[in-house]
Write a protein that holds these residues in place. Sequence first.
Motif, PDB file in Angstrom:
ATOM      1  N   ARG A 137      33.113  26.709 -36.475  1.00 17.57           N
ATOM      2  CA  ARG A 137      34.572  26.702 -36.437  1.00 17.57           C
ATOM      3  C   ARG A 137      35.118  25.387 -36.966  1.00 17.57           C
ATOM      4  N   CYS A 138      34.396  24.334 -36.742  1.00 20.38           N
ATOM      5  CA  CYS A 138      34.856  23.000 -37.125  1.00 20.38           C
ATOM      6  C   CYS A 138      33.641  22.117 -37.334  1.00 20.38           C
ATOM      7  N   GLY A 177      37.602  23.120 -41.140  1.00 17.98           N
ATOM      8  CA  GLY A 177      37.775  24.287 -40.288  1.00 17.98           C
ATOM      9  C   GLY A 177      38.837  24.099 -39.232  1.00 17.98           C
ATOM     10  N   SER A 197      42.047  26.165 -39.165  1.00 22.36           N
ATOM     11  CA  SER A 197      42.066  27.521 -38.610  1.00 22.36           C
ATOM     12  C   SER A 197      41.735  27.564 -37.124  1.00 22.36           C
ATOM     13  N   TYR A 198      40.921  26.622 -36.647  1.00 23.93           N
ATOM     14  CA  TYR A 198      40.425  26.702 -35.270  1.00 23.93           C
ATOM     15  C   TYR A 198      40.719  25.474 -34.425  1.00 23.93           C
ATOM     16  N   ARG A 248      39.562  26.970 -45.063  1.00 22.20           N
ATOM     17  CA  ARG A 248      38.808  26.028 -44.246  1.00 22.20           C
ATOM     18  C   ARG A 248      39.293  24.592 -44.407  1.00 22.20           C
TER      19      ARG A 248
END
Length: 457
Positions: A135-136, A158, A161-162, A248
């Motif tokens: 996610r990151c 990322g 988005s997260y 991303r």
Amino acid sequence: MTEDHFIKLSEIVPSDCIVREDTKVEKYSKDYAWFSPILKRELADKKADAVVLVPDRDALIEIIRWCYQETIPVTIRGGGTGNYGQCTPLFGGLLLELMQIDRIISAADGEMTMEPGVRIFDLENEARKHGMEMRCMPSTWVKSSIAGFICGGSGGIGSISYGGTANGGMVKQLKILTLEAKPRILSFSEDDCLPAINTYGTTGVVVELTLRMASKRQYDQHIFTHSDFDLLFKWCHKIANDSSYPKRLVTFFEDAISATFAPLAKQIPSDEHSAFILVDVAHSKRLIEDAEHSGIKSVHFIDAIEPLRPPYITDYTWNHTMLWLYKANPDWTYSQIDYGEDALDKIHALKKKFPEEIYTHIEWVKATSKWKGDDVVPGGGPAILYSSDERLAEISEYAESIGCAVTSPHVYHLEEGYFEDYRDSKMALKELTDPAGILNPGKMSAYPKNPFVQTVS
């Protein structure tokens, strides 16, 4: 530490796991804190007495048990890619490097479990084999360890988005080794993991992690440019907040910054600002058309790479930006600014107040509770031409006076950085895992127990 200490240590781990050569110990004792002229100066003489390349968990437990009995300071190190001196011991002792404890234990059902020393490069590519991605992850993903990132980092590729490491339930479970006469392994799940995140390795030794992953996507790499600062910034903000683009990364650089990216000199005109974007391959054509409609040039494009490998445009983003700036001019440093609402107005106010001293670098990230408004907000890592500590402080004070939130990268105490989040629970976790105060002592300066403080001259 005495020679008797080292004789005993060699009975716990093989001698070839113990590093005592001064230049090597010095290297292991430092991270990228030299990005800050203040930290470079303040941490210059700080280093371990020795380094142990810990071969496995059993050896780690025995070393921890012995250090507790002997009251020896312990500092944990991963890939050493932090920026704040997280792995620099303030009181000597042993520095334990955990990169050899590096098994990926499982990967299934949108989750992965691993040991602390797994390189993120390996973790990400293994995840992609199973239809997942992190996610990151930091821009230092090729070198950094996963526990080092979770315990010392905060955001990265990322995050648009997260969010960061503490957002969105990324960390599902942590197993943490205590520093006691009989070390225990404690398990923490979900929000109970949060006090261990971004604590510089002061709240116990992470020996296992379970992370939630995202569904894998293929990302094309794009660089766009334009001479109009506001036009390109606003376009980036629009793309960052357009959820129809799976992405991303959206990064904006003022021209003076991207001009230091020597390998991209042929692609990026020196007098134009630039945008670096990672977008799902199915949306690349539409992104380029959107840029062209706004008069923005597509100057560089790289097809999706599988497995991921450098060179990658993320090598210029997030904290990697400072590497290029420093190569061009060692007087460059940086700050960390959340602009909040009306970000562009605040950026221009800073540029007007400090012309030719501050240059804009923006990473768009999923908003935290700190700011309301847009779901995706511009966070800054502006480049600053350093002249004095006082001038750095003046820039930060002005940024705060116009409504920005500044997290200084020029400090190594938790209380001066990210400590405000979960302050009481972080203190309570350290009390539970490190009752004697021997783990990375001094970094959590509010912790009342530090048996080594008398040794400071």
